[in-house]
Write a protein that holds these residues in place. Structure first.
Motif, mmCIF file in Angstrom:
data_model
loop_
_atom_site.group_PDB
_atom_site.id
_atom_site.type_symbol
_atom_site.label_atom_id
_atom_site.label_comp_id
_atom_site.label_asym_id
_atom_site.label_seq_id
_atom_site.Cartn_x
_atom_site.Cartn_y
_atom_site.Cartn_z
ATOM 1 N N ARG A 332 12.705 2.321 1.916
ATOM 2 C CA ARG A 332 11.342 2.876 1.923
ATOM 3 C C ARG A 332 10.717 2.772 3.311
ATOM 4 N NH1 ARG A 332 10.700 -0.502 -2.987
ATOM 5 N NH2 ARG A 332 11.607 0.780 -4.645
ATOM 6 N N PRO A 337 12.104 9.605 1.821
ATOM 7 C CA PRO A 337 11.881 9.170 0.431
ATOM 8 C C PRO A 337 13.170 9.207 -0.405
ATOM 9 C CG PRO A 337 10.302 10.874 1.068
ATOM 10 C CD PRO A 337 11.240 10.715 2.223
ATOM 11 N N THR A 379 13.422 1.399 -9.017
ATOM 12 C CA THR A 379 13.137 2.728 -8.428
ATOM 13 C C THR A 379 12.130 3.528 -9.245
ATOM 14 O OG1 THR A 379 14.969 3.768 -9.619
ATOM 15 C CG2 THR A 379 15.454 2.895 -7.418
ATOM 16 N N ASP A 382 9.686 5.365 -7.126
ATOM 17 C CA ASP A 382 10.192 6.254 -6.072
ATOM 18 C C ASP A 382 10.275 7.673 -6.614
ATOM 19 O OD1 ASP A 382 10.926 4.415 -3.779
ATOM 20 O OD2 ASP A 382 11.972 3.419 -5.432
#
Ligand SMILES: NC(=O)c1ccc[n+]([C@@H]2O[C@H](COP(=O)([O-])OP(=O)(O)OC[C@H]3O[C@@H](n4cnc5c(N)ncnc54)[C@H](OP(=O)(O)O)[C@@H]3O)[C@@H](O)[C@H]2O)c1
Length: 613
Positions: A332, A337, A379, A382
């Motif tokens: 990160r 991304p 995650t 994300d």
């Protein structure tokens, strides 16, 4: 093309399933649930109809109307019915209804009043719109029930005066969809009552016109003309039906995205990494406990970098939650991304389940299960668009000696389903044997073992093309396997008998090629017909032939006086041999007995009484 609402298979809660009544064909059965449950709910559950009461059934030639006639007749009600055309009214009369009126005019109200000496009716089952509603309401005598199955006036917020209700009238709005969704227990109970009523006899599925699904368009046109009586059914068993594969969506790989692959430095992992890059991934992170430790891994990483891709090699044990968090923190902070996660880490430790202890179980399950869970949890915030978990054919059908691996992979399939239920991307792929790269390709004896079981290796480029197709089609859990099921079934007779696999082409001629099924019966017959003194040698030869198949050698080279273990029979092969012997010679021999067997001759001697009693 027809809408996705039509399907030859569907999944429903068990409460919504009832046995097809005896003697009713499938197409007839299709006319029952919605109509009968609607009417049952209206007449019995809401209106509590009692024998001798009077009911007005509007649009009586429609599906619900025809059902209501049957249910009302069965309940001993006096029926008044409307229908929209002379043919439909004739049809309604042919069912034994004597009071039949035109639904397209409002005269029915006066006519019913006249026919009932001004008394009116106790129930109205309504699906008409507009003025027909107050007219029908006006027909209800004291304690009357108005059962509304139409929607137009409810959603149009039409007004009706409350005055008629002074006579203890009731108004019921009926939307069966909502009952099924919001009151599943009630819906299941109604289904059960309808099924019981059918079993008692007297009820019939509705008149229907059946169209093959390839002619769905004509069926809809026919329905739009509103001239039909009863139901229109689409039949799925249709040779002419073509199944359109959904057009694959282009892979959403991004040059400004990071793709993390665990096990990415292993054999298959590197091939996947190259594919990710070829498909547009700008940054890949390859994670494993030992980094790019092999020359192949280093060479592949160099190749990718030389092509301009940003490649990060991470030494990370995916079973270590903190290490996974730390790696993601670095991604990160330093990389584009995170758009994709591919989880291919694995460790194998094959053995029979009785020999596995907690440690050996954990060694294999941890990288798959804990690894996947760590990635899943870490995650969630994300912008991940793809989350692929590498499972195995073994998880789909089982594999003797791989209980730990099977369990580990099945977890991945379950996690994929769970993630999708949560609206997260997920795909678990049950790979068959991969050719050219990876663990199987690097281990000859395993590759041969798979081949004997009917598995042909799928070369990595083909495997990846399939992966792309699965991602494009939005699959959740799928297998990519090149297999001859008939050969597999021969080695796994116990498994193959499981009804789960009943739809697979398990017998020769159903698409299979090898295996030699049916040969067993002949061998057995020949042995049994032979003179007693010849049988021992014949059994020995039959055993030698099967052992040779398993060992991948020819029977002539086998010394029938040597212990089987010394001939090269290991414990996994012993399971195969045991299956073959059972399949062809009809006797069960535990694998352990085979590995400990002092020689083929002794084995033949021991089995002979069971083979040819
Ligand atoms: N190859 C086939 O024919 C085949 C068939 C069916 C399914 N699959 C599946 O495909 C995947 C890849 O198979 P493969 O043939 O490429 O296997 P492989 O060559 O053995 O690679 C597996 C990789 O996982 C890594 N790994 C193991 N434990 C780890 C951990 N705790 N944390 C991070 N990395 C870990 C290993 O690297 P380190 O030792 O450095 O950690 C190794 O590079 C596996 O999930 C397998 O189940 C493959």
């Amino acid at each position: 093309p027809i809408a996705p609402g039509f399907a030859s298979r569907t999944v429903v809660g068990r409460g919504f399933v009832a046995k097809l009544p005896d003697g009713v064909p499938l197409e007839g059965g299709a006319t029952i649930p919605i109509t009968f449950v609607t009417v049952w709910y209206a007449l019995h559950h809401l209106a509590r109809a009692e024998a001798g009461e009077r009911i007005l059934i509007h649009a009586a030639a429609g599906g619900v109307g025809l059902t209501a006639i049957q249910v009302a007749q069965r309940a001993g009600l006096e029926i008044h019915a409307t229908a929209g055309s002379p043919e439909k009214r004739d049809f309604v009369r042919s069912l034994g209804v004597t009071h039949v009126y035109d639904s397209r005019s409002l005269d029915f109200a006066d006519q019913i009043m006249a026919a009932t000496d001004g008394e009116g009716v106790d129930m109205v089952l309504n699906s008409l719109a507009g003025e027909a509603i107050p007219k029908s309401l006006g027909l209800l005598r004291a304690y009357g029930r108005f059962l509304e199955i139409g929607k137009t006036d409810i959603y149009g917020n039409s007004r009706i005066g409350l005055r008629p209700f002074r006579n203890n009238l009731s108004y019921f709005a009926i939307d069966l969809d909502r009952v099924f969704r919001e009151r599943p227990k009630l819906a299941a109970r109604l289904m059960g009552e309808v099924a019981d009523a059918f079993a008692e006899g007297g009820l019939q599925p509705l008149p229907r016109r059946v169209w093959l699904v390839s002619r769905a368009e004509q069926a809809f046109r026919h329905m739009a003309q509103a001239r039909h009586i009863g139901k229109i059914v689409l039949a799925m068993e249709d040779e002419a039906a073509r199944i359109a594969r959904p057009l694959p969506k282009p892979l959403p790989l991004k040059s400004d995205g990071t793709y993390l692959m665990t096990g990415g430095l292993g054999g298959f992992g590197l091939a996947v990494a190259e594919w990710l890059v070829a498909k547009g991934a700008g940054t890949v992170v390859l994670a494993g406990r030992s980094g790019a430790a092999t020359p192949e891994a280093q060479a592949a990483v160099d190749r990718l970098r030389a092509g301009g891709t940003r490649v990060r090699v991470e030494r990370c044990d995916v079973t270590d939650r903190a290490a996974v968090e730390a790696m993601l923190g670095r991604i990160r902070a330093e990389l584009p991304p995170l758009r994709g996660v591919l989880h291919a880490a694995m460790v194998l430790d094959d053995d029979f389940v009785l020999k596995l202890d907690r440690d050996r179980l954990h060694r294999v399950t941890a990288p798959k299960i804990e690894g996947a869970l760590n990635l899943h949890l870490a995650t969630r915030d994300d912008p991940v668009e793809m989350f692929v978990m590498f499972s195995s054919f073994a998880a789909m059908v089982g594999n003797p000696g791989q209980a730990n691996y099977v369990a580990a992979n099945q977890y991945l399939v379950a996690l994929a389903e769970r993630r999708r239920a949560q609206g997260l991307p997920a795909l678990a792929v049950d790979w068959g044997a991969i050719g050219g790269v990876g663990y199987v390709a690097a281990h000859d004896e395993i590759a041969r073992h798979f081949e004997r079981h009917g598995l042909t290796p799928v070369q990595a480029p083909d495997a990846l093309a399939s992966l792309e197709a699965l991602l494009g089609a939005g699959a959740v859990a799928s297998g990519v396997i090149d297999i001859d099921w008939a050969v597999w079934a021969r080695y796994m007779p116990e498994l193959a008998r499981n009804p789960r696999y009943a739809d697979l082409p398990l017998t020769e001629g159903a698409g299979g090629t090898g295996g030699g099924g049916g040969e067993g019966d002949q061998v057995l017959a020949r042995i049994r017909e032979a003179a007693a003194e010849d049988r021992q040698a014949m059994v020995e030869a039959a055993l030698a032939a099967r052992l040779a198949t398993v060992l991948g050698t020819s029977a002539e080279t086998l010394d029938t006086g040597q212990p089987l273990a010394e001939l090269g029979l290991d414990s996994l092969m012993a399971v195969e041999l045991s299956c073959l012997i059972e399949d062809d010679l009809g006797v069960k021999t535990p694998a352990i007995e085979l590995t400990q067997s002092p020689s083929l001759s002794k084995l033949a001697e021991r089995l002979l009484p069971a083979i040819a009693p």
